[in-house]
Design an enzyme around this catalytic site. Structure first.
Site, mmCIF file in Angstrom:
data_model
loop_
_atom_site.group_PDB
_atom_site.id
_atom_site.type_symbol
_atom_site.label_atom_id
_atom_site.label_comp_id
_atom_site.label_asym_id
_atom_site.label_seq_id
_atom_site.Cartn_x
_atom_site.Cartn_y
_atom_site.Cartn_z
ATOM 1 N N LYS A 190 16.197 33.830 33.902
ATOM 2 C CA LYS A 190 17.190 34.287 32.923
ATOM 3 C C LYS A 190 18.591 34.291 33.540
ATOM 4 C CE LYS A 190 13.259 35.437 30.842
ATOM 5 N NZ LYS A 190 12.472 34.492 30.083
HETATM 6 C C1 LIG Z 1 10.957 35.380 29.791
HETATM 7 C C2 LIG Z 1 10.588 35.812 28.469
HETATM 8 C C3 LIG Z 1 9.746 36.928 28.265
HETATM 9 C C4 LIG Z 1 9.071 37.653 29.390
HETATM 10 O O1 LIG Z 1 9.938 38.254 30.279
HETATM 11 P P1 LIG Z 1 9.359 38.919 31.624
HETATM 12 O O2 LIG Z 1 10.496 39.758 32.121
HETATM 13 O O3 LIG Z 1 9.032 37.796 32.553
HETATM 14 O O4 LIG Z 1 8.170 39.719 31.270
HETATM 15 C C5 LIG Z 1 9.498 37.320 26.964
HETATM 16 N N1 LIG Z 1 10.016 36.668 25.914
HETATM 17 C C6 LIG Z 1 10.821 35.595 26.067
HETATM 18 C C7 LIG Z 1 11.381 34.921 24.860
HETATM 19 C C8 LIG Z 1 11.114 35.116 27.352
HETATM 20 O O5 LIG Z 1 11.870 34.026 27.490
#
Ligand SMILES: *Cc1c(COP(=O)(O)O)cnc(C)c1O
Length: 386
Positions: A190
């Site tokens: 992210k």
């Molecule tokens: C990355 C992501 C998640 C999960 O996030 P984590 O912090 O790795 O649990 C959930 N939803 C979306 C749309 C994502 O891109």
């Protein structure tokens, strides 16, 4: 090709400030959820304009708690998209509820609000909308439907820290939240990262209290005991809770990353505009478009390949040039896990087409324009060889 020349799909930005922040926590002797988490929450709330923010271990655990606070339980239905990271749908299954997949709009890759209402039943409890790849969904339309049917709205904002929605004459950050709660991820894929980690913002004081209880084993220490001065504090466990804590090590990194966020998003927007300008000449290639009234943080740069072009061939060509590319977002309903887990769905034509025709190009704030030019040249060359 030397390793240095390889262009990854993303790369986190860390500097001496993060190292110093972690060292400070280590030396303090207090390493898990404590003063740094509290400070990070306060700063995150200020940035997003949220009244309440509670830090957790990931966006997946954030989604679990947000849906639980909405009262989602066995046999309930939650309307969401299949076209998302699998954790979106999985979080609904954690509570024994059934995900109901609505199709997406082909241009924004987000839930198509027109597909929501036909899927609503007496069992529908909430809409779990996803700001996919950092592009905000059509919140006004989603909120109108939710109000009409008395549904909660949870935002999967895993990718959307720094993205914005227009509210009259000014812009509001995703996470204010516009729904009942918004869930963020600090995974390295992210825009900002704490290694792993998550945050839930909410407009409800009662939800925030629950999040704080549930993330820490359901442990309740009464106000009287906490503020009671010298008397020994004995905690009690009032509800079935979880260990979804963020550590102070993560929060210390998060506070520095939060200060970098504005600059990182600005740089991503510049690079995204540059991609869009330079890719214009390639026939049939569709660049991501921001619908009116929203601004993406460009967590990823997602293009659609011209009709009939094999994703795999293009990806192989770019990889040979030392460039990492990924297919677009996968659809949960096509993954083996959902041959066993229950779900319901409308038609998912656009979701499947998006998975089959989109690719993600490298984008991160330290990407150099010369490197970006290499990506563009390689993509153009791969598409010429049709
Ligand atoms: C990355 C992501 C998640 C999960 O996030 P984590 O912090 O790795 O649990 C959930 N939803 C979306 C749309 C994502 O891109």
């Amino acid at each position: 090709m030397s390793k240095r020349d390889f262009i990854p799909i993303t790369r986190p930005t860390f500097g001496p400030e993060e190292e110093k922040a972690v060292r400070e926590v280590l030396r303090s002797g207090w390493v898990t959820q404590g003063p740094k988490v509290a400070a990070f929450e306060k700063e995150f709330a200020r940035l997003t304009g949220a009244r309440y923010a509670s830090a957790v271990s990931s966006c997946t655990t954030a989604l679990h708690l947000a849906l639980k606070a909405a009262g989602v339980g066995p046999k309930d239905e939650v309307i969401t998209v299949s076209h998302s990271f699998v954790a979106t749908a999985a979080s609904i299954r954690y509570l024994g509820a059934v995900p109901v997949f609505a199709d997406i709009e082909p241009s924004s890759f987000n839930i198509d609000p027109r597909r929501i209402e036909p899927l609503i039943t007496p069992r529908t409890r909430a809409i779990l909308c996803v700001h996919q790849i950092g592009m905000p969904c059509d919140m006004p339309a989603i909120l109108r439907i939710a109000r009409r049917h008395k549904l909660f709205v949870i935002e999967d904002a895993a990718c959307a820290i720094g993205s914005e929605i227009r509210a009259g004459r000014h812009w509001e950050k995703i996470g204010k939240p516009h729904g009942d709660a918004a869930c963020f991820s600090f995974h390295p894929r992210k825009v900002m990262t704490t290694g792993d980690g998550g945050m839930i913002t909410t407009r409800h004081a009662s939800w925030d209290r629950k999040f704080r209880l549930w993330r820490q084993h359901g442990m309740s220490v009464t106000d009287l005991a906490r503020h009671g001065g010298r008397r020994p504090v004995v905690e009690s466990y009032v509800e079935l809770g979880f260990n979804y804590r963020m550590t102070d090590l993560q929060a210390a990194v998060g506070r520095v990353q939060l200060r970098r966020l504005g600059g990182m998003v600005r740089r991503r927007r510049v690079l995204a505009r540059r991609y869009t300008q330079k890719l214009q000449g390639i026939t049939g290639l569709a660049a991501p478009a921001e619908p009116p009234g929203v601004r993406s943080n460009f967590q990823s740069y997602c293009v659609r390949l011209p009709e009939g072009v094999s994703q795999k061939r293009v990806m192989t060509c770019l990889l040979k040039e030392g460039i990492a590319v990924k297919t677009g977002i996968l659809c949960a309903h096509r993954e083996p896990v959902f041959t066993r887990e229950p779900f319901r769905a409308g038609t998912l034509t656009q979701s499947e087409r998006a998975q089959d025709t989109a690719i993600l190009l490298p984008l991160y704030d330290s990407l150099q324009t010369a490197e970006q030019d290499r990506v563009i040249r390689a993509l153009a060359a791969a598409l010429e060889r049709r």
